[in-house]
Design a protein around this motif. Structure first.
Motif, mmCIF file in Angstrom:
data_model
loop_
_atom_site.group_PDB
_atom_site.id
_atom_site.type_symbol
_atom_site.label_atom_id
_atom_site.label_comp_id
_atom_site.label_asym_id
_atom_site.label_seq_id
_atom_site.Cartn_x
_atom_site.Cartn_y
_atom_site.Cartn_z
ATOM 1 N N SER A 101 2.830 -51.084 9.224
ATOM 2 C CA SER A 101 3.601 -50.377 8.310
ATOM 3 C C SER A 101 2.738 -50.501 7.420
ATOM 4 O O SER A 101 2.421 -50.950 6.754
ATOM 5 N N LYS A 102 2.008 -49.491 6.090
ATOM 6 C CA LYS A 102 1.454 -49.700 5.788
ATOM 7 C C LYS A 102 0.988 -47.964 4.434
ATOM 8 O O LYS A 102 1.357 -47.451 4.816
ATOM 9 N N PHE A 103 1.380 -48.257 3.023
ATOM 10 C CA PHE A 103 0.923 -47.055 2.432
ATOM 11 C C PHE A 103 0.502 -47.219 1.296
ATOM 12 O O PHE A 103 0.092 -48.404 0.962
ATOM 13 N N PHE A 104 -0.149 -46.018 0.716
ATOM 14 C CA PHE A 104 -1.722 -46.044 0.272
ATOM 15 C C PHE A 104 -1.408 -45.583 -1.605
ATOM 16 O O PHE A 104 -0.969 -44.272 -1.031
ATOM 17 N N LEU A 105 -1.496 -45.262 -2.255
ATOM 18 C CA LEU A 105 -1.475 -44.619 -3.870
ATOM 19 C C LEU A 105 -2.659 -44.545 -4.522
ATOM 20 O O LEU A 105 -3.769 -45.021 -4.580
ATOM 21 N N CYS A 106 -2.406 -42.765 -4.329
ATOM 22 C CA CYS A 106 -2.737 -42.087 -5.141
ATOM 23 C C CYS A 106 -2.835 -41.659 -6.145
ATOM 24 O O CYS A 106 -1.999 -40.709 -6.741
ATOM 25 N N GLU A 107 -3.693 -42.480 -7.381
ATOM 26 C CA GLU A 107 -3.311 -41.983 -8.393
ATOM 27 C C GLU A 107 -4.430 -40.917 -9.168
ATOM 28 O O GLU A 107 -5.770 -41.684 -9.555
ATOM 29 N N VAL A 108 -4.157 -40.296 -9.906
ATOM 30 C CA VAL A 108 -4.494 -38.896 -10.831
ATOM 31 C C VAL A 108 -4.755 -38.942 -12.153
ATOM 32 O O VAL A 108 -3.493 -38.525 -13.075
ATOM 33 N N VAL A 109 -5.633 -39.134 -12.661
ATOM 34 C CA VAL A 109 -6.423 -38.822 -14.704
ATOM 35 C C VAL A 109 -6.646 -37.771 -15.068
ATOM 36 O O VAL A 109 -7.524 -37.249 -14.308
ATOM 37 N N GLY A 110 -5.981 -37.321 -15.113
ATOM 38 C CA GLY A 110 -6.282 -35.933 -15.546
ATOM 39 C C GLY A 110 -5.393 -33.883 -15.369
ATOM 40 O O GLY A 110 -4.279 -34.901 -14.487
ATOM 41 N N ASP A 111 -5.442 -33.417 -15.546
ATOM 42 C CA ASP A 111 -4.328 -32.307 -14.425
ATOM 43 C C ASP A 111 -4.876 -32.129 -13.767
ATOM 44 O O ASP A 111 -6.092 -31.925 -13.540
ATOM 45 N N ALA A 112 -4.042 -32.159 -12.799
ATOM 46 C CA ALA A 112 -4.373 -31.590 -11.109
ATOM 47 C C ALA A 112 -3.533 -30.442 -11.000
ATOM 48 O O ALA A 112 -2.054 -31.492 -10.989
#
Length: 463
Positions: A101-112
Motif C-alpha cells: 500500500s502507498k499514499f500520495f499527497l497533493c498540495e495546492v498553493v492558492g485558493d482552490a
C-alpha cells in the motif's frame, strides 16, 4: 489627494509602483490603485514586513489606508486579490509491489475550491472506490491512497485543483510490479569450487523487471574483459574465468542494478580453486627377501589443494592396516610385514582430492634363497665305468648349479658332461677320480646366498 499604487509583480508595470523591500519577489502581477494612499497593508500586516512565502501561501486581501494630516480621518478600501493556483504531488513517482500500500499527497498553493483525483483511465476517483481512497485533510491538501495494490492499479494519476475559471494539475506515474520483478537472486551459491585450469562458470542468476545490469567485482575492483581477456560476463549474468588459477581464489561480488528505479542488490560468492594432486614415489622399485621375517617399506609423497588423501592398492584391492599391512597417519608409507613370494608385484599409491586423483606404481621384488630340493646319493666302485649324480634346486631368481671336486670346479669339458634343465642339473663322470676318494657338490653362486651340500663316495669320504 494623492494616489497610491501597489504593484505585485516581477515585471515593471506601466505605472510607478510603491517601493517594496528587495527580498520581496512576487510571482503574480496585480496593479492596484488606491486614491490618497499613504500606506498599504495585507490583512493588517505591513507589506514591508512580508516575505515571499508569507504572500504566496495566503488568500490575500489588501487594504489601502489614507491618513489625512488635516482631519486625521482614515479611509479604508478592501481589495481582494485572486492568486494563481499551483499543484504539487509528493512523492513525484511511485513504485509499489503487488500487495503493498502507498499514499500520495497533493498540495495546492492558492485558493482552490475543488481538489480532485483522476485515475489512469481519466475517471474521477470517488471516495467509495474499491482499494483506492481519496481524503481531503484541509483546504489545500488531498491524499490518494492505494491499498493492497495489484497490477491493474498501475498508470498515471492526476490531481486537479479548481477555483472558478482557474485550475492547475499535477500527475504521478504509479508502477505496480510483482515481487519477483524486484531484484531477486534465484541462485548465487557460495562457495563455488573449480579445478585449476578449468573454464570456471561462476553462477549468479538474478531476475527483475526490467532486467538488471550485472556488475562483477573482485578485491574491490570491477572486472572488465577489456582489461583481462580471461574474464567474461555472460548474457545470463554469470562470470566466466578462462583457465582459472589458484591466484583467482577469493571473494567475488555479483551486483545487480535496475537503473530505472535506482534499485541495487548484491551477493558475495566465495570461489575456491582446487589443485590436482601431484605424487612421487620415493623408490620406484623395492627389493626384499622372502621367508626370513623381513618387512618391506613402500612410500610416496603427494601434494595438492585441498590436501589429498593417500591410499594403497594391490591387485585392485585397497589395502588397510591389519596383520599384514600397516599405514602411517597420512597414508604415505606402506609396510608389508613378513614378506613372502606371493607379495611380489606392483603396488599403487593413490592421491585423491576434490580436483581428482593421481597414481604412482611402486614395484616390490621378492627374492627367495636357494634351496636344494632333490639330491641322489649314489654308491659306486672303482670298476664302474660311470656314475650319475643328480641335484635339483629352487630359488628366485633361478639359481645356477655347479659341481666341485676338492678345490676343483667342474665345468663342461674334459672330465664331465653337464646338462642343465630348469632347476636341475645332471653330471656324468666320464673319468673316475681315484686319488682323493670322493666328489664334492658346490651349489653356487646365487644373488642372495650360496648353499653347499656334500655327498660321500664309496670309501666314505665326503662328497
Amino acid at each position: 489627494m494623492r494616489a497610491g499604487y501597489l504593484c505585485l509583480s516581477g515585471e515593471t508595470p506601466p505605472a510607478i509602483p510603491v517601493k517594496l523591500p528587495a527580498r520581496v519577489k512576487l510571482r503574480l502581477t496585480f496593479l492596484i490603485l488606491c486614491e490618497a494612499a499613504t500606506c498599504w497593508r495585507l490583512s493588517g500586516i505591513s507589506l514591508s514586513a512580508l516575505d515571499h512565502d508569507s504572500l504566496a501561501f495566503c488568500s490575500p486581501h489588501f487594504y489601502c489606508y489614507a491618513n489625512s494630516a488635516e482631519d486625521k480621518s482614515l479611509a479604508v478600501n478592501r481589495v481582494a486579490v485572486k492568486t494563481a493556483i499551483q499543484v504539487q504531488i509528493t512523492p513525484t513517482q511511485g513504485e509499489i509491489s503487488v500487495g503493498e500500500s502507498k499514499f500520495f499527497l497533493c498540495e495546492v498553493v492558492g485558493d482552490a475550491k475543488d481538489i480532485d483525483w483522476f485515475s489512469p483511465s481519466g475517471e474521477k476517483i470517488l471516495l467509495s472506490r474499491p482499494n483506492i481512497s481519496v481524503s481531503r485533510s484541509d483546504e489545500s491538501t488531498s491524499i490518494l491512497t492505494i491499498y493492497h495494490a495489484n497490477v491493474d492499479n498501475a498508470g498515471i494519476y492526476k490531481c486537479l485543483a479548481k477555483n472558478a475559471d482557474k485550475e492547475a494539475q499535477a500527475t504521478v506515474q504509479v508502477k505496480i510490479f510483482r515481487k519477483s520483478q524486484k531484484i531477486t537472486f534465484q541462485s548465487a551459491p557460495s562457495p563455488q569450487e573449480f579445478n585449476e585450469g578449468d573454464n570456471a562458470d561462476i553462477v549468479c542468476d538474478v531476475v527483475s523487471s526490467p532486467p538488471p545490469t550485472i556488475i562483477w567485482k573482485h578485491k574491490g575492483s570491477k572486472l572488465q574483459s577489456a582489461k583481462d581477456v580471461r574474464y567474461k560476463i555472460m548474457d545470463n549474468g554469470h562470470l566466466l574465468i578462462h583457465g582459472i588459477k589458484k591466484v583467482d581464489e577469493g571473494m567475488y561480488n555479483c551486483e545487480a542494478r535496475v537503473m530505472a528505479r535506482g534499485e541495487i542488490d548484491f551477493r558475495t560468492i566465495k570461489v575456491i580453486v582446487n589443485v590436482l594432486p601431484t605424487i612421487r614415489a620415493r623408490k620406484s622399485e623395492v627389493n626384499a627377501t622372502a621367508d626370513v621375517g623381513e618387512s618391506a617399506l613402500l612410500a610416496c609423497d603427494a601434494d595438492g589443494f585441498p590436501e589429498p588423501t593417500v591410499t594403497w592398492a594391490h591387485n585392485n584391492v585397497v589395502l588397510e592396516t591389519g596383520d599384514k599391512y600397516s599405514l602411517n597417519e597420512d597414508g604415505s608409507e606402506l609396510v608389508i610385514k613378513e614378506v613372502k613370494k606371493v607379495d611380489e608385484g606392483d603396488y599403487t599409491c593413490i592421491a585423491k582430492n576434490k580436483a581428482g586423483e593421481k597414481t604412482e606404481e611402486v614395484s616390490l621384488n621378492v627374492f627367495v634363497l636357494p634351496n636344494i630340493t632333490y639330491f641322489n646319493n649314489e654308491t659306486a666302485s672303482e670298476f664302474d665305468e660311470e656314475v650319475t649324480l643328480t641335484c635339483e634346486a629352487s630359488g628366485d631368481p633361478t639359481p645356477t648349479i655347479s659341481w666341485r671336486f676338492g678345490n676343483r670346479v667342474f665345468t663342461e669339458g674334459e672330465q664331465v658332461k653337464m646338462l642343465e634343465v630348469w632347476k636341475s642339473a645332471l653330471i656324468d663322470v666320464v673319468t673316475k677320480q681315484k686319488a682323493g676318494g670322493g666328489l664334492e657338490l658346490l651349489y653356487a653362486p646365487h644373488r642372495v646366498g650360496n648353499l653347499v651340500r656334500k655327498i660321500r663316495s664309496l670309501d666314505g669320504a665326503a662328497i
